[in-house]
Design a protein around this motif. Structure first.
Motif, mmCIF file in Angstrom:
data_model
loop_
_atom_site.group_PDB
_atom_site.id
_atom_site.type_symbol
_atom_site.label_atom_id
_atom_site.label_comp_id
_atom_site.label_asym_id
_atom_site.label_seq_id
_atom_site.Cartn_x
_atom_site.Cartn_y
_atom_site.Cartn_z
ATOM 1 N N GLN A 1 0.462 -8.529 4.488
ATOM 2 C CA GLN A 1 1.194 -7.778 3.459
ATOM 3 C C GLN A 1 0.216 -7.185 2.456
ATOM 4 N N HIS A 2 -0.730 -7.996 2.009
ATOM 5 C CA HIS A 2 -1.744 -7.496 1.082
ATOM 6 C C HIS A 2 -2.686 -6.523 1.787
ATOM 7 N N SER B 1 -1.134 -3.001 2.295
ATOM 8 C CA SER B 1 -1.064 -2.334 0.997
ATOM 9 C C SER B 1 -2.440 -1.852 0.559
ATOM 10 N N SER B 2 -3.457 -2.698 0.761
ATOM 11 C CA SER B 2 -4.813 -2.338 0.370
ATOM 12 C C SER B 2 -5.334 -1.163 1.186
ATOM 13 N N MET C 1 -3.622 1.178 2.780
ATOM 14 C CA MET C 1 -2.909 2.402 2.397
ATOM 15 C C MET C 1 -3.446 2.953 1.085
ATOM 16 N N GLY C 2 -3.845 2.059 0.188
ATOM 17 C CA GLY C 2 -4.400 2.493 -1.092
ATOM 18 C C GLY C 2 -5.771 3.113 -0.984
ATOM 19 N N LEU D 1 6.484 -2.394 5.614
ATOM 20 C CA LEU D 1 5.307 -2.407 4.743
ATOM 21 C C LEU D 1 4.688 -1.027 4.609
ATOM 22 N N ASN E 1 4.558 1.334 1.132
ATOM 23 C CA ASN E 1 3.266 1.685 0.544
ATOM 24 C C ASN E 1 2.913 3.158 0.724
ATOM 25 N N LYS F 1 -0.114 9.040 4.777
ATOM 26 C CA LYS F 1 0.185 8.728 3.387
ATOM 27 C C LYS F 1 0.804 9.924 2.670
ATOM 28 N N GLU G 1 3.204 11.107 -4.808
ATOM 29 C CA GLU G 1 3.933 9.866 -5.014
ATOM 30 C C GLU G 1 4.577 9.875 -6.396
#
Length: 256
Positions: free
Chosen positions: A109-110, A113-114, A116-117, A172, A176, A252, A256
């Motif tokens: 999960q982390h 997210s990381s 995608m960031g 997820l 994100n 992505k 946003e």
């Protein structure tokens, strides 16, 4: 017990097969900044780089010096390799690509997210990972690790299953900022000439963290016990080895 390129490549055709399904999911644009997480010996990173426009900049990273020594043979202008930890990745990528690596990393999960960031707006995340943890070739490893003297030597440790159900990755990725989602699970069809071949397959991947944690004098007893149980489970000289993998690609959001 370090990663062994020769052992890993004993089943090169089978291990590389999912790449042929993953590569068509990549959107190709000029001047892309690309990273391949867990590049291994570099052959597939080279195939990825060669499939992209010639002005793209591609780097393959891996934590294994032995794998990277082989990968350096694939380097060329626009394609480089470096020893890095994917968990410490910095941002600014147009494509983050990974073939059979993130299953080793905890807390997906982390992690998702990381990653995608770390993408630029409009960038792509394209991933393949094994999801075969319920197969007997894996569950028998856990069984052996729970027996003595291995359980005591391992301190009760067993390799965690980090891979989530396929639908959770869809949730997820969307949460994100992922759009244009393609995500599926596929069973790859391998035929092995007996249980010993399956043990050799596992020696190149899933058995490594157990060998790393066990004292050297317990390596062969562990492998012998695992081999005996595998031979009992799979007595045939021709074994269908269905290997499940999750593949996904997402773009992505540009705003946003």
């Amino acid at each position: 017990m370090p990663w062994d390129p020769e052992q890993y490549h004993r089943f090169q055709a089978e291990r590389f097969a999912p790449f042929n399904d993953l590569l068509p999911l990549v959107h190709r644009h000029p001047s892309m900044k690309v990273i391949d997480l867990g590049c291994g010996t570099g052959e597939l990173t080279r195939r990825l780089a060669d499939a992209l426009p010639p002005d793209c900049d591609v780097i393959g990273i891996d934590s294994s010096p032995d794998m990277l020594a082989r990968a350096q043979l694939q380097a060329r202008p626009g394609l480089h390799f470096a020893q890095r930890d994917l968990r410490e990745l910095e941002g600014g990528w147009d494509l983050i690509f990974s073939h059979a690596v993130i299953q080793w990393v905890e807390d997906h999960q982390h992690l998702i997210s990381s990653l995608m960031g770390k993408l630029n707006p409009g960038g792509q995340l394209v991933i393949q990972m094994p999801s075969n943890h319920s197969h007997a070739s894996h569950t028998i490893i856990v069984r052996v690790a729970s027996e003595e003297p291995f359980q005591t030597a391992l301190g009760g440790w067993q390799r965690p299953n980090n891979v989530l159900p396929v639908d959770q990755y869809a949730d997820l990725l969307y949460a994100n900022g992922g759009r244009d989602l393609t995500i599926f699970e596929k069973v790859y069809q391998h035929v092995m000439p007996g249980a010993d071949a399956m043990v050799e397959w596992m020696r190149g991947t899933a058995l490594i963290p157990y060998m790393e944690r066990l004292p050297e004098e317990l390596h062969e007893p562990f492998l012998r016990r695992y081999r005996d149980l595998m031979r009992t489970k799979f007595p045939s000289n021709s074994i269908f080895y269905g290997f499940r993998r999750i593949l996904f690609a997402t773009t992505k959001l540009t705003e946003e």
